[in-house]
Scaffold this motif. Structure first.
Motif, PDB file in Angstrom:
ATOM      1  N   LYS A  83      52.163  13.214  53.641  1.00  0.00           N
ATOM      2  CA  LYS A  83      53.284  14.145  53.773  1.00  0.00           C
ATOM      3  C   LYS A  83      53.985  14.304  52.420  1.00  0.00           C
ATOM      4  CE  LYS A  83      53.489  14.883  58.333  1.00  0.00           C
ATOM      5  NZ  LYS A  83      53.021  16.196  58.817  1.00  0.00           N
ATOM      6  N   PRO A  84      54.635  15.445  52.196  1.00  0.00           N
ATOM      7  CA  PRO A  84      55.331  15.637  50.923  1.00  0.00           C
ATOM      8  C   PRO A  84      56.293  14.491  50.593  1.00  0.00           C
ATOM      9  CG  PRO A  84      55.311  17.695  52.177  1.00  0.00           C
ATOM     10  CD  PRO A  84      54.707  16.641  53.059  1.00  0.00           C
ATOM     11  N   LYS A  85      56.994  13.969  51.595  1.00  0.00           N
ATOM     12  CA  LYS A  85      57.985  12.915  51.325  1.00  0.00           C
ATOM     13  C   LYS A  85      57.338  11.623  50.827  1.00  0.00           C
ATOM     14  CE  LYS A  85      58.220  11.179  56.100  1.00  0.00           C
ATOM     15  NZ  LYS A  85      57.358  10.024  55.907  1.00  0.00           N
ATOM     16  N   ASP A  86      56.059  11.430  51.125  1.00  0.00           N
ATOM     17  CA  ASP A  86      55.362  10.209  50.693  1.00  0.00           C
ATOM     18  C   ASP A  86      54.581  10.402  49.399  1.00  0.00           C
ATOM     19  OD1 ASP A  86      56.170   8.693  52.960  1.00  0.00           O
ATOM     20  OD2 ASP A  86      54.643   9.716  54.152  1.00  0.00           O
ATOM     21  N   ALA A  87      54.573  11.649  48.900  1.00  0.00           N
ATOM     22  CA  ALA A  87      53.695  11.965  47.770  1.00  0.00           C
ATOM     23  C   ALA A  87      54.148  11.302  46.472  1.00  0.00           C
ATOM     24  CB  ALA A  87      53.618  13.477  47.588  1.00  0.00           C
ATOM     25  N   GLY A  88      55.464  11.261  46.221  1.00  0.00           N
ATOM     26  CA  GLY A  88      55.951  10.755  44.949  1.00  0.00           C
ATOM     27  C   GLY A  88      55.471   9.345  44.682  1.00  0.00           C
ATOM     28  N   GLU A  89      55.698   8.486  45.668  1.00  0.00           N
ATOM     29  CA  GLU A  89      55.323   7.076  45.497  1.00  0.00           C
ATOM     30  C   GLU A  89      53.800   6.931  45.359  1.00  0.00           C
ATOM     31  OE1 GLU A  89      57.113   4.576  48.575  1.00  0.00           O
ATOM     32  OE2 GLU A  89      55.518   3.117  48.156  1.00  0.00           O
ATOM     33  N   ILE A 108      48.938  19.092  50.122  1.00  0.00           N
ATOM     34  CA  ILE A 108      50.361  18.870  50.388  1.00  0.00           C
ATOM     35  C   ILE A 108      51.174  20.159  50.257  1.00  0.00           C
ATOM     36  CG2 ILE A 108      52.396  17.554  49.690  1.00  0.00           C
ATOM     37  CD1 ILE A 108      50.455  15.443  48.548  1.00  0.00           C
ATOM     38  N   ALA A 109      51.868  20.505  51.325  1.00  0.00           N
ATOM     39  CA  ALA A 109      52.655  21.742  51.334  1.00  0.00           C
ATOM     40  C   ALA A 109      53.735  21.683  50.268  1.00  0.00           C
ATOM     41  CB  ALA A 109      53.281  21.950  52.708  1.00  0.00           C
ATOM     42  N   GLY A 110      53.830  22.739  49.480  1.00  0.00           N
ATOM     43  CA  GLY A 110      54.943  22.912  48.551  1.00  0.00           C
ATOM     44  C   GLY A 110      54.796  22.239  47.205  1.00  0.00           C
ATOM     45  N   LEU A 111      53.921  21.265  47.097  1.00  0.00           N
ATOM     46  CA  LEU A 111      53.842  20.491  45.846  1.00  0.00           C
ATOM     47  C   LEU A 111      53.005  21.252  44.811  1.00  0.00           C
ATOM     48  CD1 LEU A 111      55.119  17.769  45.181  1.00  0.00           C
ATOM     49  CD2 LEU A 111      52.893  16.708  45.574  1.00  0.00           C
ATOM     50  N   ALA A 280      62.035  19.096  46.545  1.00  0.00           N
ATOM     51  CA  ALA A 280      62.667  17.799  46.840  1.00  0.00           C
ATOM     52  C   ALA A 280      61.876  16.665  46.183  1.00  0.00           C
ATOM     53  CB  ALA A 280      62.753  17.585  48.352  1.00  0.00           C
ATOM     54  N   VAL A 281      60.541  16.761  46.241  1.00  0.00           N
ATOM     55  CA  VAL A 281      59.718  15.715  45.610  1.00  0.00           C
ATOM     56  C   VAL A 281      59.956  15.739  44.105  1.00  0.00           C
ATOM     57  CG1 VAL A 281      57.366  14.867  45.222  1.00  0.00           C
ATOM     58  CG2 VAL A 281      57.938  15.949  47.401  1.00  0.00           C
ATOM     59  N   LYS A 282      59.978  16.955  43.549  1.00  0.00           N
ATOM     60  CA  LYS A 282      60.146  17.107  42.100  1.00  0.00           C
ATOM     61  C   LYS A 282      61.496  16.547  41.647  1.00  0.00           C
ATOM     62  CE  LYS A 282      59.924  20.942  38.850  1.00  0.00           C
ATOM     63  NZ  LYS A 282      59.784  22.400  38.786  1.00  0.00           N
TER      64      LYS A 282
END
Ligand SMILES: NC(=O)C1=CN([C@@H]2O[C@H](COP(=O)(O)OP(=O)(O)OC[C@H]3O[C@@H](n4cnc5c(N)ncnc54)[C@H](OP(=O)(O)O)[C@@H]3O)[C@@H](O)[C@H]2O)C=CC1
Ligand SMILES: O=C(O)[C@@H]1CCC=N1
Length: 286
Positions: A83-89, A108-111, A280-282
């Motif tokens: 999920k996008p929220k887990d992508a950063g880590e 991943i949507a949006g990234l 948000a990830v960015k």
């Protein structure tokens, strides 16, 4: 087994083993474009889920950090399927493991491609894609944008993967959000409509099975009519709509509820939300 040459020598590692990863794996195996021993599926912690995937598809799986690192280092293609929220880590941990020549395929949507490369810490080859769950039966619709770092062979590999599970549109990256609103999230709108049609049929006295079967065939038939005749939906709708008949009465109810404006607003909102998730990830990690 009819292997597509460009994929036959590749190991494909799905980093994330949820519903979208499963849909693509099922499609690849069903269409016999990759064999189970070429596919690895990794997740964060859900061992029960990995056992199900290993049993169902005979793919290799791992959730332990050491094993994941080995699989990620060895893979020719790494599919980002969290999920996008887990992508950063996940991407921050993946960057140092990457080798020359590996290809990142993001679902991943949006990234954006630039955010993915920034999180990975180098300008790696990236294919940003937006598939949908119908890939699981070979009927997906996938949008793809390539980073300039991708080689011709890598582009061919990505096309092979997604053409095996449905139709593909290669698009400029700035169209990825609207494509997400149309075809990434799109199956959900159709199911939502179908839920209502089935319920109404049952309310009118059809058995649940009859109402489901009639609704499914109606949607399938309508989609195939558009696909096979090449006609505009407006024309096909007009063919059904007798003056002062039942269809006209029904369309009148939909118009009164601003059906088309609502569907358009929903598509645009999905596109906007997709952008928000990427932003948000960015913001959180760069
Ligand atoms: N579902 C859809 O229709 C579509 C989804 N997408 C995109 O696909 C992506 C995945 O969506 P979906 O399959 O629905 O999501 P799911 O929630 O079904 O699956 C997410 C997976 O990611 C894993 N995961 C999370 N964090 C990590 C990590 N740090 N390391 C390894 N694995 C991790 C989870 O593991 P665990 O369970 O162990 O936490 C889980 O297996 C999303 O980015 C979405 O935008 C794109 C097109 C359509
Ligand atoms: O709802 C989501 O965020 C994902 C992207 C497209 C379909 N599902």
């Amino acid at each position: 087994m009819k292997t597509i040459p460009s994929l036959s020598a590749s190991t494909i590692c799905f980093y994330g083993a949820g519903s979208m990863a499963e849909a693509i794996v099922r499609g690849l195996l069903h269409k016999q474009v990759a064999s189970a021993d070429q596919i690895v599926m990794l997740n964060r912690s859900n061992r029960e889920r990995l056992d199900y995937l290993a049993q169902t598809y005979q793919v290799q799986t791992a959730s332990e950090a050491d094993a994941k690192q080995v699989y990620l280092r060895d893979a020719s293609i790494i599919v980002l399927a969290m999920k996008p929220k887990d992508a950063g880590e996940a991407l921050a941990g993946l960057g140092p493991l990457l080798r020359e020549g590996q290809l990142i395929v993001s679902l991943i949507a949006g990234l954006s491609i630039s955010t993915i490369q920034a999180l990975l810490g180098s300008p790696v080859a990236v294919a940003r894609t937006m598939p949908n769950t119908s890939c699981s039966i070979g009927q997906g619709a996938t949008g793809i944008s390539f980073s300039p770092e991708t080689t011709e062979e890598q582009r061919a590999q990505v096309l092979s993967m997604f053409e095996a599970v449905g139709m593909v549109s290669v698009i400029p990256e700035d169209q990825m959000e609207i494509l997400t609103g149309v075809s990434g999230s799109g199956p959900a709108y159709v199911y939502y409509l179908m839920e209502a049609m089935i319920e109404a049929g049952i309310e009118g006295g059809l058995t649940p099975e009859q109402s489901r079967d009639l609704t499914v065939q109606t949607v399938l038939g309508a989609a195939l009519m558009m696909s096979e005749t090449g006609e505009a939906p407006t024309k096909l709708r007009a063919d059904i709509t007798s003056p002062n008949g039942s269809t006209q009465a029904a369309i009148g109810v939909l118009e009164a509820g601003s059906f088309q404006q609502n569907v358009k607003a929903a598509v645009h909102r999905a596109a906007e939300r997709s952008k928000e998730m990427g932003e948000a990830v960015k913001q959180a990690l760069l």
